[in-house]
Scaffold this motif. Structure first.
Motif, PDB file in Angstrom:
ATOM      1  N   SER A 286       0.651   4.524   0.373  1.00 24.47           N
ATOM      2  CA  SER A 286       0.350   5.339   1.324  1.00 24.47           C
ATOM      3  C   SER A 286       1.103   5.226   2.804  1.00 24.47           C
ATOM      4  O   SER A 286       1.478   6.006   3.340  1.00 24.47           O
ATOM      5  N   THR A 287       1.439   3.980   2.781  1.00 29.00           N
ATOM      6  CA  THR A 287       1.697   3.722   4.343  1.00 29.00           C
ATOM      7  C   THR A 287       3.063   2.936   4.147  1.00 29.00           C
ATOM      8  O   THR A 287       3.740   2.702   5.251  1.00 29.00           O
ATOM      9  N   ASP A 288       3.337   2.250   3.143  1.00 29.06           N
ATOM     10  CA  ASP A 288       4.489   1.362   2.965  1.00 29.06           C
ATOM     11  C   ASP A 288       5.865   2.107   2.445  1.00 29.06           C
ATOM     12  O   ASP A 288       7.032   1.608   2.835  1.00 29.06           O
TER      13      ASP A 288
ATOM     14  N   THR B   2       2.035  -1.102  12.726  1.00 31.90           N
ATOM     15  CA  THR B   2       1.947  -0.337  11.694  1.00 31.90           C
ATOM     16  C   THR B   2       3.534  -0.528  11.134  1.00 31.90           C
ATOM     17  O   THR B   2       3.635   0.214  10.214  1.00 31.90           O
TER      18      THR B   2
ATOM     19  N   THR C  39       3.899  -7.016   7.775  1.00 27.52           N
ATOM     20  CA  THR C  39       3.831  -5.973   8.763  1.00 27.52           C
ATOM     21  C   THR C  39       3.581  -6.545  10.240  1.00 27.52           C
ATOM     22  O   THR C  39       2.999  -7.582  10.439  1.00 27.52           O
TER      23      THR C  39
ATOM     24  N   GLN D  84       9.002   3.119   4.653  1.00 29.39           N
ATOM     25  CA  GLN D  84       9.489   2.186   5.661  1.00 29.39           C
ATOM     26  C   GLN D  84      10.159   0.947   4.492  1.00 29.39           C
ATOM     27  O   GLN D  84      11.261   0.402   5.043  1.00 29.39           O
TER      28      GLN D  84
ATOM     29  N   LYS E 142       1.016  -1.097  -0.067  1.00 27.96           N
ATOM     30  CA  LYS E 142      -0.017   0.164  -0.070  1.00 27.96           C
ATOM     31  C   LYS E 142       0.731   1.088   0.079  1.00 27.96           C
ATOM     32  O   LYS E 142       1.418   1.707   0.810  1.00 27.96           O
TER      33      LYS E 142
END
Length: 151
Positions: free
Chosen positions: A10-12, A55, A52, A15, A8
């Motif tokens: 937007s979140t990954d 988060t 994951t 990281q 994803k």
């Protein structure tokens, strides 16, 4: 609890860049994580997975399939989570997606000097094949600057 799911953006992204730099190092422009991620998600093939916990991204695997062969790329597990079975789960996730796409054979490449990683793949049933791996960088598609500064 560890979850393996599709990437994803937007979140990954950030990281994963940090994870890959920790695990792989990267010294060549065509392996720049920001470029690799951008090219992969533009392909929209659903073959990019992350592991994951909460988060945090702790593992990745990318696969490719061209209708003839499947490939594994960027199998990465955070150093604190290596030898936990997560790498195996990531490879199995990618293999299941390739099987669902009709893939009959999976290939991967690693440095000949990377004996620990070769042992990992051998434990999963992969074998060293008598092949010559050749490559050519298509510089027209590799930007001369670091993309991270542009994000």
């Amino acid at each position: 609890m560890t979850e393996i799911r599709e990437y994803k953006d937007s979140t990954d992204r950030m990281q994963i860049i940090e994870l890959w730099r920790t695990v792989f190092g990267y010294e060549t422009a065509h392996n720049e994580p920001t470029l690799t991620i951008a090219k992969k998600i533009a392909n929209r093939d659903g073959l990019f997975f992350v592991a994951t916990e909460g988060t945090g991204v702790i593992g990745t695997v990318m696969a490719g399939y061209d209708g003839h062969r499947g490939w594994l790329y960027a199998v990465a597990v955070h150093p604190e989570r290596q030898r936990s079975g997560l790498g195996r789960r990531l490879v199995q996730t990618a293999e299941a997606a390739l099987i669902a796409a009709g893939c009959m054979k999976v290939n991967l490449q690693l440095l000949a000097s990377n004996e620990a990683t070769a042992a990992f793949y051998k434990s999963l049933g992969y074998v060293i094949e008598p092949r010559v791996s050749m490559g050519r960088i298509l510089h027209v598609n590799v930007p001369p600057t670091n993309l991270a500064s542009q994000l």
